[in-house]
Write an enzyme that holds these catalytic residues in place. Structure first.
Site, PDB file in Angstrom:
ATOM      1  N   HIS A 483       0.834  -1.226  -0.008  1.00 43.90           N
ATOM      2  CA  HIS A 483      -0.100  -0.021   0.041  1.00 43.90           C
ATOM      3  C   HIS A 483       0.877   1.203  -0.075  1.00 43.90           C
ATOM      4  O   HIS A 483       0.686   2.181  -0.947  1.00 43.90           O
ATOM      5  CB  HIS A 483      -1.029  -0.138   1.190  1.00 43.90           C
ATOM      6  CG  HIS A 483      -1.838   1.342   1.410  1.00 43.90           C
ATOM      7  ND1 HIS A 483      -2.944   1.237   0.936  1.00 43.90           N
ATOM      8  CD2 HIS A 483      -1.461   2.401   1.899  1.00 43.90           C
ATOM      9  CE1 HIS A 483      -3.658   2.549   1.163  1.00 43.90           C
ATOM     10  NE2 HIS A 483      -2.666   3.101   1.520  1.00 43.90           N
ATOM     11  N   GLU A 484       1.907   1.423   0.949  1.00 45.83           N
ATOM     12  CA  GLU A 484       2.559   2.572   1.051  1.00 45.83           C
ATOM     13  C   GLU A 484       3.666   2.523  -0.163  1.00 45.83           C
ATOM     14  O   GLU A 484       3.799   3.598  -0.643  1.00 45.83           O
ATOM     15  CB  GLU A 484       3.210   2.447   2.399  1.00 45.83           C
ATOM     16  CG  GLU A 484       2.628   2.444   3.601  1.00 45.83           C
ATOM     17  CD  GLU A 484       1.322   3.415   3.604  1.00 45.83           C
ATOM     18  OE1 GLU A 484       1.503   4.564   2.940  1.00 45.83           O
ATOM     19  OE2 GLU A 484       0.445   3.547   4.297  1.00 45.83           O
ATOM     20  N   HIS A 487       1.875   4.520  -3.068  1.00 47.22           N
ATOM     21  CA  HIS A 487       2.090   5.593  -2.766  1.00 47.22           C
ATOM     22  C   HIS A 487       3.263   6.356  -3.349  1.00 47.22           C
ATOM     23  O   HIS A 487       3.477   7.313  -3.823  1.00 47.22           O
ATOM     24  CB  HIS A 487       1.851   6.156  -1.303  1.00 47.22           C
ATOM     25  CG  HIS A 487       0.431   6.248  -0.945  1.00 47.22           C
ATOM     26  ND1 HIS A 487      -0.672   7.061  -1.369  1.00 47.22           N
ATOM     27  CD2 HIS A 487      -0.150   5.866   0.267  1.00 47.22           C
ATOM     28  CE1 HIS A 487      -1.632   6.847  -0.819  1.00 47.22           C
ATOM     29  NE2 HIS A 487      -1.545   6.157   0.372  1.00 47.22           N
ATOM     30  N   HIS A 490       3.746   6.676  -6.884  1.00 44.58           N
ATOM     31  CA  HIS A 490       3.049   8.219  -7.360  1.00 44.58           C
ATOM     32  C   HIS A 490       3.868   9.234  -7.229  1.00 44.58           C
ATOM     33  O   HIS A 490       3.870   9.868  -8.196  1.00 44.58           O
ATOM     34  CB  HIS A 490       1.798   8.119  -6.525  1.00 44.58           C
ATOM     35  CG  HIS A 490       0.751   8.994  -7.104  1.00 44.58           C
ATOM     36  ND1 HIS A 490      -0.656   9.219  -6.342  1.00 44.58           N
ATOM     37  CD2 HIS A 490       0.525   9.588  -8.263  1.00 44.58           C
ATOM     38  CE1 HIS A 490      -1.177   9.799  -7.219  1.00 44.58           C
ATOM     39  NE2 HIS A 490      -0.602  10.317  -8.280  1.00 44.58           N
TER      40      HIS A 490
END
Length: 698
Positions: A483-484, A487, A490
């Site tokens: 999940h992290e 990010h 991105h």
């Protein structure tokens, strides 16, 4: 003899890729750099507003010298370093400095946004400007709206009132976070009787022994300690003690009580919104969100309740039946029993639990797997560079290279809990991406450009290594890492002209798409086979176990959905207030989320006082974003499922249309460019095995 030393923030960093020289920064450097940064900001603003030339996009919206938005380097550099460390590696001195500096920074931000002469120039450019590129248009609109939404159109009395409200809210948010960290670290459950370890896996026992320093076993409220105890311990009274400690944090009669702080924050935000012309704080926030308004948020939350609650009720009944079968028909299940019996039910149905998988998820192999996934999708590679300074020995720093071998980013990874670190997991950055423009060439008349690449960081609280064993993760922790890392991709792939539009600088109900998208890989066979090897034998994770992981993916999924929806309802209940909020926080909370709550609520527990997302983390009136983005991520991943989960053509489209574009265009425009249309809830319902289908658009 005085020391001849230059503040590290005042000079160009002479480190690899100009990374922050953490090893040279002293506490006193921060305050000096903050004050000098504010002085330089003010100097630049004076220069802008006193410019005798007619206001233009170039001489007002962007800084002519650096071609960086009206956003000045020193204050940005010191703020980024200080506030990131305040979450990841703080101490009493840092906390005290934060209390001192926060009101000064808030006052400065207000001074800028409420500067009448500066706003007059921006307003003029907003109405009269040269032909702009789409990205320039977005920057101009964001700048103008940023000033308007910060009170630039208010009269002097209104501006003064807004200053008071924002300064108080800023300080209370900081106090909320500091209280929560202190309360989390203050509690320990110390065990000296070995019999009370019954049921616990060896990994939890070893970690607790290490925490105790050889004197019994110590369990904490940090997730890697708390979660195994709640899941495996047969000691019901100790489970209750740990549960109540965690769920009553910041409600006690001491200096860390957050009840009044939360009430005041809700009222301050309502007052700010109403001063700016909105009925509620949610109305103020949602103008700049994909959901558009409160109707859009409630439509999503209610659709999810309709689709998932019947299944969630069945899940809870199944759990109760099994507990009654084990303990006797008179057994009454309490909240501290739910993880314990859920684990038993999962074992019964799928013969799988987190501890079975731990030996196959050794941290260094998981890192290889996650980096390998990025390489397979996007062609990027990671190389640890020990010359890059880090702020704690736990932190690893990597250089990231693109498919063509060119330098792409710096990536910091901070894996384990420690005393000065907030709970949870998050991605942040120490430098954003932007295009730096140089002087015009006398020959060509064109300006040189340099693509300033980002320095991103993921901060987590994963299981720590012990003297006997390396860090062995649960599947849930692998999912958190993914999940992290989503990010961070991105951030790393950012490729825009302006820093305030790059990377994760997007609307908050879009920012979770890249992160939640990556979670899908955690149960994909093809991915697990690339890194899940037993840390002692080297044997791969057996196909049989992988099949059980896949089958158990939707275990208690509806219950989990209702938990997220309940938090979304709680958030919206606070921030749709039109009148002064005077209710008792604990009682109000229990009513606010009742529609999505499955069991009986306890009178003393309280989530609000530890709900950092909506009180101190920027998600006020935005917690629904996680479920909103889940609709997007399920829809987006369905393309990969159809064309291949490692399909480079689809991955390149995802990178080019979403990950690299930041906030340069409306998020739905970007999403449709990748997907070919708007998302529906169908892919999520299908992924979760929920029978009811829907074509409702969100």
């Amino acid at each position: 003899m005085s020391e001849n030393r230059t503040n590290p923030f005042f000079v160009t960093y002479d480190t690899p890729h100009h990374t922050i020289p953490f090893d040279r920064i002293r506490l006193e450097d921060y305050e000096e750099a903050f004050m000098e940064g504010i002085r330089r900001d003010n100097e630049q603003i004076e220069k802008t507003i006193n410019n005798p030339e007619k206001p233009t996009f170039d001489n007002t919206i962007i800084d002519k010298d650096e071609d960086k938005e009206n956003y000045y380097d020193l204050l940005d550099r010191v703020s980024t370093a200080f506030f990131n460390l305040l979450s990841a590696e703080t101490n009493d001195e840092m906390d005290a400095l934060a209390q001192k500096i926060q009101p000064i920074l808030t006052q400065h931000a207000n001074d800028v946004r409420l500067n009448k002469r500066l706003f007059e120039r921006i307003k003029y450019v907003h109405r009269h400007h040269r032909k702009l590129t789409p990205e320039e248009k977005m920057l101009l609109e964001n700048t103008y709206q940023g000033f308007v939404r910060s009170g630039a159109l208010l009269d002097e009395q209104g501006k003064e009132k807004l200053r008071q409200l924002t300064e108080e809210a800023s300080m209370l948010s900081l106090q909320f976070s500091q209280n929560l960290l202190k309360e989390t670290k203050a509690f320990t459950l110390h065990i000296t009787d070995e019999k009370q370890l019954d049921g616990l896996p060896q990994s939890a026992i070893d970690a607790a022994a290490e925490e105790a320093g050889g004197n019994g076993w110590t369990f904490t409220l940090d997730y890697p300690s708390y979660s195994p105890f709640m899941t495996y311990s047969t000691q019901r009274e100790l489970r209750k003690e740990l549960f109540m400690a965690r769920n009553t944090m910041c409600t006690h009669e001491n200096n860390e009580n957050n009840l009044d702080i939360c009430k005041r924050l809700v009222n301050l935000r309502r007052e700010i919104a109403q001063l700016l012309g909105y009925k509620t704080y949610a109305d103020y926030v949602l103008v700049r969100r994909m959901a558009s308004n409160t109707r859009g948020v409630y439509r999503l939350l209610n659709d999810l309740i309709d689709a998932y609650k019947p299944t969630a009720v069945k899940e809870r009944e199944e759990l109760k039946k099994m507990a009654a079968k084990m303990e006797g028909k008179d057994f009454v299940m309490k909240p501290w029993d739910i993880p314990f019996y859920s684990h038993k039910l999962q074992l019964k149905k799928y013969n799988i639990d987190a501890e079975m998988l731990r030996p196959y998820f050794e941290l260094s192999k998981v890192i290889d797997g996650v980096f390998g996934l990025a390489n397979r999708l996007y062609g990027i590679t990671f190389r640890e560079n020990k010359q890059i300074p880090v702020y704690h020995p736990d932190v690893k720093a990597y250089e990231v290279f693109d498919r063509d071998g060119s330098y792409l980013a710096v990536f910091y990874a901070d894996f384990h809990p420690r005393k000065g670190k907030q709970g949870g997991a998050w991605m942040t950055q120490y430098q954003g991406q932007y295009i730096k423009r140089g002087e015009k060439s006398e020959i060509s008349g064109e300006r040189s450009e340099e693509n300033i690449r980002p320095h991103v960081s993921v901060v987590m609280n994963l299981t720590k290594p012990t003297e006997e064993k390396p860090a062995l993760l649960t599947l849930g922790e692998v999912e958190t890492f993914l999940h992290e890392f989503g990010h961070s991709l991105h951030g790393m792939f950012a490729n825009t002209r302006f820093e305030s539009l790059s990377g994760t600088n997007v609307w908050w109900d879009f920012v979770e798409l890249p992160s939640q998208f990556m979670e899908n890989y955690s149960v994909e066979k093809e991915f697990l086979r690339t890194f899940a090897f037993h840390y002692q034998t080297g044997e791969p994770l057996p196909d049989e176990l992988i099949n059980r992981i896949v089958k158990s993916r939707n275990f208690m999924v509806a219950t989990g959905c209702m938990r997220q929806v309940s938090l979304g309802l709680l958030d919206m209940a606070y921030y749709t207030q039109k009148q002064p909020f005077e209710s008792d926080i604990r009682q109000y909370e229990k009513q606010a989320w009742k529609k999505a709550i499955l069991g009986k609520q306890l009178p003393d527990t309280c989530m609000t006082v530890q709900f950092s997302h909506i009180m101190a983390g920027g998600y006020a009136a935005g917690y629904y974003s996680y479920k909103w983005a889940e609709v997007l991520d399920a829809d987006a991943f369905s393309v990969f499922k159809k064309k291949g989960i490692f399909n480079q053509q689809v991955a390149d489209s995802f990178r080019q249309n979403i990950l690299s574009k930041g906030g340069t265009e409306h998020p739905m425009t970007l999403y449709k460019r990748f997907r070919g249309g708007e998302p529906t809830i169908d892919a999520l319902l299908k992924r979760n095995g929920i029978k009811k289908q829907s074509t409702a658009k969100h």
